[in-house]
Scaffold this motif. Structure first.
Motif, PDB file in Angstrom:
ATOM      1  N   VAL A 258     -94.191  -6.167  93.562  1.00 60.42           N
ATOM      2  CA  VAL A 258     -94.294  -6.738  92.204  1.00 60.42           C
ATOM      3  C   VAL A 258     -94.241  -5.634  91.139  1.00 60.42           C
ATOM      4  CG1 VAL A 258     -95.722  -8.121  90.638  1.00 60.42           C
ATOM      5  CG2 VAL A 258     -95.545  -8.756  93.062  1.00 60.42           C
ATOM      6  N   PRO A 259     -95.157  -4.622  91.170  1.00 59.77           N
ATOM      7  CA  PRO A 259     -95.030  -3.557  90.156  1.00 59.77           C
ATOM      8  C   PRO A 259     -93.738  -2.756  90.298  1.00 59.77           C
ATOM      9  CG  PRO A 259     -96.738  -3.017  91.765  1.00 59.77           C
ATOM     10  CD  PRO A 259     -96.373  -4.445  91.974  1.00 59.77           C
ATOM     11  N   ALA A 260     -93.249  -2.622  91.549  1.00 58.21           N
ATOM     12  CA  ALA A 260     -92.000  -1.876  91.733  1.00 58.21           C
ATOM     13  C   ALA A 260     -90.840  -2.612  91.058  1.00 58.21           C
ATOM     14  CB  ALA A 260     -91.717  -1.693  93.222  1.00 58.21           C
ATOM     15  N   THR A 261     -90.814  -3.946  91.203  1.00 56.99           N
ATOM     16  CA  THR A 261     -89.758  -4.747  90.562  1.00 56.99           C
ATOM     17  C   THR A 261     -89.893  -4.707  89.045  1.00 56.99           C
ATOM     18  OG1 THR A 261     -89.729  -6.198  92.495  1.00 56.99           O
ATOM     19  CG2 THR A 261     -88.723  -7.057  90.477  1.00 56.99           C
ATOM     20  N   ALA A 262     -91.138  -4.737  88.554  1.00 53.11           N
ATOM     21  CA  ALA A 262     -91.363  -4.664  87.098  1.00 53.11           C
ATOM     22  C   ALA A 262     -90.822  -3.359  86.533  1.00 53.11           C
ATOM     23  CB  ALA A 262     -92.853  -4.795  86.802  1.00 53.11           C
ATOM     24  N   ALA A 263     -91.068  -2.247  87.238  1.00 55.64           N
ATOM     25  CA  ALA A 263     -90.553  -0.953  86.783  1.00 55.64           C
ATOM     26  C   ALA A 263     -89.026  -0.944  86.855  1.00 55.64           C
ATOM     27  CB  ALA A 263     -91.128   0.169  87.640  1.00 55.64           C
ATOM     28  N   PHE A 264     -88.472  -1.538  87.930  1.00 57.99           N
ATOM     29  CA  PHE A 264     -87.018  -1.580  88.090  1.00 57.99           C
ATOM     30  C   PHE A 264     -86.356  -2.343  86.945  1.00 57.99           C
ATOM     31  CE2 PHE A 264     -83.098  -1.223  90.326  1.00 57.99           C
ATOM     32  CZ  PHE A 264     -82.384  -2.375  89.970  1.00 57.99           C
ATOM     33  N   VAL A 265     -86.927  -3.511  86.609  1.00 50.73           N
ATOM     34  CA  VAL A 265     -86.372  -4.330  85.513  1.00 50.73           C
ATOM     35  C   VAL A 265     -86.409  -3.552  84.195  1.00 50.73           C
ATOM     36  CG1 VAL A 265     -86.830  -6.372  84.082  1.00 50.73           C
ATOM     37  CG2 VAL A 265     -86.922  -6.549  86.578  1.00 50.73           C
ATOM     38  N   ALA A 266     -87.550  -2.914  83.925  1.00 50.18           N
ATOM     39  CA  ALA A 266     -87.694  -2.165  82.665  1.00 50.18           C
ATOM     40  C   ALA A 266     -86.664  -1.040  82.581  1.00 50.18           C
ATOM     41  CB  ALA A 266     -89.101  -1.588  82.574  1.00 50.18           C
ATOM     42  N   LEU A 267     -86.501  -0.303  83.667  1.00 46.84           N
ATOM     43  CA  LEU A 267     -85.552   0.819  83.639  1.00 46.84           C
ATOM     44  C   LEU A 267     -84.107   0.338  83.644  1.00 46.84           C
ATOM     45  CD1 LEU A 267     -87.199   3.675  85.726  1.00 46.84           C
ATOM     46  CD2 LEU A 267     -87.241   3.228  83.298  1.00 46.84           C
ATOM     47  N   ALA A 268     -83.837  -0.818  84.290  1.00 52.74           N
ATOM     48  CA  ALA A 268     -82.468  -1.354  84.290  1.00 52.74           C
ATOM     49  C   ALA A 268     -82.056  -1.726  82.867  1.00 52.74           C
ATOM     50  CB  ALA A 268     -82.398  -2.567  85.212  1.00 52.74           C
ATOM     51  N   VAL A 269     -82.983  -2.336  82.100  1.00 50.39           N
ATOM     52  CA  VAL A 269     -82.681  -2.680  80.704  1.00 50.39           C
ATOM     53  C   VAL A 269     -82.466  -1.412  79.891  1.00 50.39           C
ATOM     54  CG1 VAL A 269     -83.627  -3.699  78.582  1.00 50.39           C
ATOM     55  CG2 VAL A 269     -83.915  -4.882  80.784  1.00 50.39           C
ATOM     56  N   LEU A 270     -83.293  -0.390  80.147  1.00 51.83           N
ATOM     57  CA  LEU A 270     -83.139   0.871  79.403  1.00 51.83           C
ATOM     58  C   LEU A 270     -81.790   1.521  79.710  1.00 51.83           C
ATOM     59  CD1 LEU A 270     -85.817   3.484  78.650  1.00 51.83           C
ATOM     60  CD2 LEU A 270     -83.698   4.257  79.658  1.00 51.83           C
ATOM     61  N   VAL A 271     -81.431   1.609  80.988  1.00 45.62           N
ATOM     62  CA  VAL A 271     -80.152   2.242  81.361  1.00 45.62           C
ATOM     63  C   VAL A 271     -78.979   1.446  80.786  1.00 45.62           C
ATOM     64  CG1 VAL A 271     -78.624   2.785  83.307  1.00 45.62           C
ATOM     65  CG2 VAL A 271     -81.068   3.359  83.433  1.00 45.62           C
ATOM     66  N   TYR A 272     -79.047   0.100  80.874  1.00 44.34           N
ATOM     67  CA  TYR A 272     -77.977  -0.721  80.298  1.00 44.34           C
ATOM     68  C   TYR A 272     -77.893  -0.491  78.784  1.00 44.34           C
ATOM     69  CZ  TYR A 272     -75.434  -4.537  78.255  1.00 44.34           C
ATOM     70  OH  TYR A 272     -74.542  -5.249  77.484  1.00 44.34           O
ATOM     71  N   GLY A 273     -79.064  -0.528  78.109  1.00 40.88           N
ATOM     72  CA  GLY A 273     -79.091  -0.358  76.650  1.00 40.88           C
ATOM     73  C   GLY A 273     -78.530   0.995  76.228  1.00 40.88           C
ATOM     74  N   LEU A 274     -78.921   2.039  76.943  1.00 34.95           N
ATOM     75  CA  LEU A 274     -78.422   3.385  76.610  1.00 34.95           C
ATOM     76  C   LEU A 274     -76.931   3.489  76.875  1.00 34.95           C
ATOM     77  CD1 LEU A 274     -81.107   5.979  77.838  1.00 34.95           C
ATOM     78  CD2 LEU A 274     -80.324   5.566  75.493  1.00 34.95           C
ATOM     79  N   SER A 275     -76.448   2.772  77.909  1.00 37.01           N
ATOM     80  CA  SER A 275     -75.016   2.843  78.253  1.00 37.01           C
ATOM     81  C   SER A 275     -74.161   2.196  77.159  1.00 37.01           C
ATOM     82  CB  SER A 275     -74.766   2.125  79.591  1.00 37.01           C
ATOM     83  OG  SER A 275     -74.872   0.713  79.410  1.00 37.01           O
ATOM     84  N   GLN A 276     -74.815   1.395  76.291  1.00 35.20           N
ATOM     85  CA  GLN A 276     -74.069   0.741  75.194  1.00 35.20           C
ATOM     86  C   GLN A 276     -73.959   1.647  73.973  1.00 35.20           C
ATOM     87  OE1 GLN A 276     -72.672  -2.401  75.961  1.00 35.20           O
ATOM     88  NE2 GLN A 276     -73.400  -1.426  77.856  1.00 35.20           N
ATOM     89  N   GLY A 277     -74.508   2.856  74.112  1.00 36.54           N
ATOM     90  CA  GLY A 277     -74.415   3.803  72.991  1.00 36.54           C
ATOM     91  C   GLY A 277     -75.771   4.002  72.342  1.00 36.54           C
TER      92      GLY A 277
END
Ligand code: HEM
Length: 140
Positions: free
Chosen positions: A118-137
């Protein structure tokens, strides 16, 4: 950065989690170096699973505290929707709350280890949004 920004919460949470992590480290320090308090039998062996889980709980509090602080400096600059920003921010804090707690519970009752995804998935989701957001510029 003001109190209305999303990242402010992750920064306040991150520093607070590190404070708790240091308190946990001080509690460990009371017995892991051969006293002054005798080591609880369950945790006496440095390499035993219960001791490793307890130590990892301390490490998770320090590390996820630092990640939340970094996250707090990035999240308001991500090219994602406001809703995605808020969900990701909360998800990052959720991982910081649950990971040290579930690890510490598993150190006393091993079946709690099944809660770690559960906490591992929560961290994964948070970082996935960050990586996606940063990849947009960079939005700054
Ligand atoms: C005043 C602050 C701190 C105290 C009192 C403290 C205390 C401790 C103690 C007593 C242990 C040994 C646990 C054991 O033998 O099972 C330990 C291990 C550890 N701590 Fe801390 N700690 C502090 C700060 C930090 C910080 C800032 C970090 C990381 C950024 C950190 C990361 C670790 C790591 C990675 C280990 C495992 C080392 C090993 O494998 O033996 N600690 N800490």
């Amino acid at each position: 950065m003001n109190a209305r920004s999303v990242g402010w919460r992750n920064r306040l949470f991150g520093w607070s989690l590190m404070l708790v992590g240091i308190l946990g480290g001080m509690a460990l320090g009371a017995w892991v170096f051969d006293g002054p308090i005798p080591a609880p039998a369950r945790f006496a062996d440095y390499a035993s699973l219960p001791r490793r889980l307890l130590r990892f709980s301390h490490i998770a509090a320090m590390a996820l505290g630092m990640v939340n602080i970094l996250y707090g400096h990035e999240v308001d600059r991500l090219r994602v929707s406001e809703r995605a920003r808020r969900v990701a921010s909360v998800s990052m804090m959720l991982s910081g709350v649950l990971m040290p707690i579930v690890l510490a519970l598993a150190a006393f009752q091993i079946d709690w280890k099944w809660g770690l995804p559960v906490p591992a998935t929560a961290a994964f989701v948070a970082l996935a949004v960050l990586v996606y957001g940063l990849s947009q510029g960079d939005a700054s």
